[in-house]
Design an enzyme around this catalytic site. Sequence first.
Site, PDB file in Angstrom:
ATOM      1  N   HIS A 101      12.767  35.955  37.814  1.00  0.00           N
ATOM      2  CA  HIS A 101      12.565  35.096  37.516  1.00  0.00           C
ATOM      3  C   HIS A 101      11.921  33.747  38.099  1.00  0.00           C
ATOM      4  O   HIS A 101      12.993  33.651  38.906  1.00  0.00           O
ATOM      5  CB  HIS A 101      12.246  34.772  36.407  1.00  0.00           C
ATOM      6  CG  HIS A 101      12.740  36.003  35.290  1.00  0.00           C
ATOM      7  ND1 HIS A 101      14.469  36.957  35.516  1.00  0.00           N
ATOM      8  CD2 HIS A 101      12.292  36.665  34.040  1.00  0.00           C
ATOM      9  CE1 HIS A 101      14.361  37.209  34.185  1.00  0.00           C
ATOM     10  NE2 HIS A 101      12.945  37.069  33.018  1.00  0.00           N
ATOM     11  N   ASP A 104      15.550  31.502  38.103  1.00  0.00           N
ATOM     12  CA  ASP A 104      16.655  32.478  38.289  1.00  0.00           C
ATOM     13  C   ASP A 104      16.652  32.116  40.281  1.00  0.00           C
ATOM     14  O   ASP A 104      17.773  32.131  40.401  1.00  0.00           O
ATOM     15  CB  ASP A 104      16.746  34.398  38.563  1.00  0.00           C
ATOM     16  CG  ASP A 104      16.369  34.598  37.250  1.00  0.00           C
ATOM     17  OD1 ASP A 104      16.172  34.273  36.826  1.00  0.00           O
ATOM     18  OD2 ASP A 104      15.198  35.851  38.129  1.00  0.00           O
ATOM     19  N   GLU A 232       6.227  44.615  29.265  1.00  0.00           N
ATOM     20  CA  GLU A 232       7.932  45.500  29.218  1.00  0.00           C
ATOM     21  C   GLU A 232       7.795  45.056  27.770  1.00  0.00           C
ATOM     22  O   GLU A 232       8.345  44.247  27.023  1.00  0.00           O
ATOM     23  CB  GLU A 232       8.495  44.810  30.146  1.00  0.00           C
ATOM     24  CG  GLU A 232       9.684  45.780  29.735  1.00  0.00           C
ATOM     25  CD  GLU A 232      10.851  44.677  30.535  1.00  0.00           C
ATOM     26  OE1 GLU A 232      10.709  44.275  31.776  1.00  0.00           O
ATOM     27  OE2 GLU A 232      12.374  44.490  30.533  1.00  0.00           O
ATOM     28  N   GLU A 268      11.517  49.702  29.537  1.00  0.00           N
ATOM     29  CA  GLU A 268      12.584  49.349  29.803  1.00  0.00           C
ATOM     30  C   GLU A 268      13.239  50.801  28.732  1.00  0.00           C
ATOM     31  O   GLU A 268      13.365  50.776  27.748  1.00  0.00           O
ATOM     32  CB  GLU A 268      13.560  48.616  29.669  1.00  0.00           C
ATOM     33  CG  GLU A 268      15.329  47.749  29.890  1.00  0.00           C
ATOM     34  CD  GLU A 268      15.218  46.531  29.439  1.00  0.00           C
ATOM     35  OE1 GLU A 268      14.822  45.913  30.639  1.00  0.00           O
ATOM     36  OE2 GLU A 268      16.108  46.532  28.847  1.00  0.00           O
ATOM     37  N   HIS A 271      15.679  49.418  25.856  1.00  0.00           N
ATOM     38  CA  HIS A 271      13.813  48.677  24.992  1.00  0.00           C
ATOM     39  C   HIS A 271      13.889  49.737  24.316  1.00  0.00           C
ATOM     40  O   HIS A 271      13.370  49.937  22.653  1.00  0.00           O
ATOM     41  CB  HIS A 271      13.441  48.114  25.787  1.00  0.00           C
ATOM     42  CG  HIS A 271      13.560  46.704  26.342  1.00  0.00           C
ATOM     43  ND1 HIS A 271      12.444  46.209  27.202  1.00  0.00           N
ATOM     44  CD2 HIS A 271      14.848  46.181  27.122  1.00  0.00           C
ATOM     45  CE1 HIS A 271      13.313  44.766  27.339  1.00  0.00           C
ATOM     46  NE2 HIS A 271      14.371  45.092  27.401  1.00  0.00           N
ATOM     47  N   ASP A 296      12.673  49.890  34.216  1.00  0.00           N
ATOM     48  CA  ASP A 296      13.539  49.221  34.030  1.00  0.00           C
ATOM     49  C   ASP A 296      14.611  49.824  33.701  1.00  0.00           C
ATOM     50  O   ASP A 296      14.102  50.399  32.996  1.00  0.00           O
ATOM     51  CB  ASP A 296      14.062  47.405  33.155  1.00  0.00           C
ATOM     52  CG  ASP A 296      13.502  46.364  33.766  1.00  0.00           C
ATOM     53  OD1 ASP A 296      12.426  46.354  34.743  1.00  0.00           O
ATOM     54  OD2 ASP A 296      12.172  45.269  33.187  1.00  0.00           O
ATOM     55  N   ASP A 307      20.867  45.208  23.398  1.00  0.00           N
ATOM     56  CA  ASP A 307      20.211  45.260  24.902  1.00  0.00           C
ATOM     57  C   ASP A 307      21.838  44.919  25.838  1.00  0.00           C
ATOM     58  O   ASP A 307      22.087  43.995  25.730  1.00  0.00           O
ATOM     59  CB  ASP A 307      19.040  44.457  25.499  1.00  0.00           C
ATOM     60  CG  ASP A 307      18.223  44.473  26.055  1.00  0.00           C
ATOM     61  OD1 ASP A 307      17.992  46.221  26.454  1.00  0.00           O
ATOM     62  OD2 ASP A 307      17.450  43.726  26.927  1.00  0.00           O
ATOM     63  N   ASP A 309      22.381  46.268  28.667  1.00  0.00           N
ATOM     64  CA  ASP A 309      21.474  46.752  29.983  1.00  0.00           C
ATOM     65  C   ASP A 309      22.693  47.201  30.784  1.00  0.00           C
ATOM     66  O   ASP A 309      23.304  46.519  31.649  1.00  0.00           O
ATOM     67  CB  ASP A 309      21.458  44.747  30.627  1.00  0.00           C
ATOM     68  CG  ASP A 309      19.800  44.231  29.847  1.00  0.00           C
ATOM     69  OD1 ASP A 309      19.149  45.339  29.017  1.00  0.00           O
ATOM     70  OD2 ASP A 309      19.744  43.123  30.041  1.00  0.00           O
ATOM     71  N   ASP A 339      17.435  46.679  36.032  1.00  0.00           N
ATOM     72  CA  ASP A 339      17.986  45.262  34.772  1.00  0.00           C
ATOM     73  C   ASP A 339      18.696  45.980  33.907  1.00  0.00           C
ATOM     74  O   ASP A 339      18.542  46.232  32.224  1.00  0.00           O
ATOM     75  CB  ASP A 339      16.735  45.598  33.955  1.00  0.00           C
ATOM     76  CG  ASP A 339      16.125  44.818  32.861  1.00  0.00           C
ATOM     77  OD1 ASP A 339      17.441  43.450  33.160  1.00  0.00           O
ATOM     78  OD2 ASP A 339      15.560  44.085  32.620  1.00  0.00           O
TER      79      ASP A 339
END
Length: 439
Positions: A101, A104, A232, A268, A271, A296, A307, A309, A339
């Site tokens: 991003h 980031d 996404e 993802e 998700h 992802d 989430d 991750d 991700d």
Amino acid sequence: MKTFFPKINKIAYEGPDSRNPLAFKHYDPDAMVAGKTMREHLRFSVAYWHTMKGTGADPFGGGSLLRPWDASEDPMTAAEDTLRAAFEFFTKLGVDYYCFHDRDIAPEGDTLAEANRYLDRITALAGTLQADTGIKLLWNTANLFSHRRFSNGAATNPDVAITAYAGAQVKKMLETGHALGAENYVFWGGREGYATLLNTDMKRELDHLARFLHMAVDHARAIGFTGQFLIEPKPKEPTKHQYDFDSATVIGFLRQYDLLDHFKLNIEANHATLAAHSFEHDLTMASINGLLGSVDANRGDLLLGWDTDQFPTDLYSALYAMLVILEQGGLGSGGLNFDAKVRRDAFDLEDLFIAHIGGMDTFAYGLKVAARLIEDGVLTDVRRKRYASFDSGLGAEFEAGRLSLADLENYTLENGEPIPVSGKQELLENIINQYLIGG
Ligand code: XLS
Ligand code: NI
Ligand code: NI
């Protein structure tokens, strides 16, 4: 030159019998599987936000992960150190891609103009590091959710001044991605959704979202950016109801707003499961519509409702995902982007390597087994036979749209009670296990 991972050497493939935690057991980048190298199939990518910027913070406590590249008091020095550490990490791990991003890689700054100046400096360094290492940008995106201005969304914010700010960020990120040769551009919904319908004009917000996406497509065309646009899906978090709920919802949205030619989906795993689907369900829904663009790769925890991750280590899930990907002939310009983040107490720098190695080995194994299942025609044969009644006679007429309900009635009156056939789910599950265990 400063090194951030002095104790780690380039991660090598050592094969399934290796006990070295810092070696691949299954991911052998140049090994051929179904006509392509593993690296070409899998197109692994590191997520900058988690791996380089993740702090381990959760709602109950601030950062727990102390990173040497984040030590400088000066935000731009820290940003440059982080970028250099990132490329050292990508190179030692042996991935070909990364994703980020805007916020980031460079600090937010006090104004948009300042943020853009910071970005330009960092983008120049990223370009140099990409050229030096051969590592490429899978996709980039704008962070339209962390700053307090985006508390009520970005493209769907009720205040056009905030939508304008978001538009400015997307414009800059499209130009940044173009400069760095990004192969895709991602829109994850951020806070595009709502907390309560009491204050929300859903129709207007959806119209605004579509208008915003069309503007992004127009700008990409104007600057000559030809990467693939991706959406996404995610059903909830941070908002109670995210507009890009799941594959099916996004496909309907793209069709309704005439965006189907410009977008594919970035699916993802975590998700999909938050939407009460399996990972492979959402991959398949995207794929059968010709819209599976990228992945992802991560996993959730069925006992937790958010989430998480986590790094993907579930062999079934990776196998089912690779079946969908191989069956559609690969991901094109997309890839498998981790991700995923290490847990709050994974304090060691080597944990970042170990986590990615696990994810890469899991998908490499899934790839190998999926390729064998496809080569042996196991599932294709089962599916073909299961629908064989539609290949000729009444079934073929039905598919061709030549029958009416009256025809179906006549057939049934003449032929009587059909004989149901077993779906053989248990047998297939046993066969899958046999292929998985067989290696
Ligand atoms: C958050 C999303 C995010 C996107 C990029 O849940 O997964 O990380 O991938 O904005
Ligand atoms: Ni994601
Ligand atoms: Ni996510």
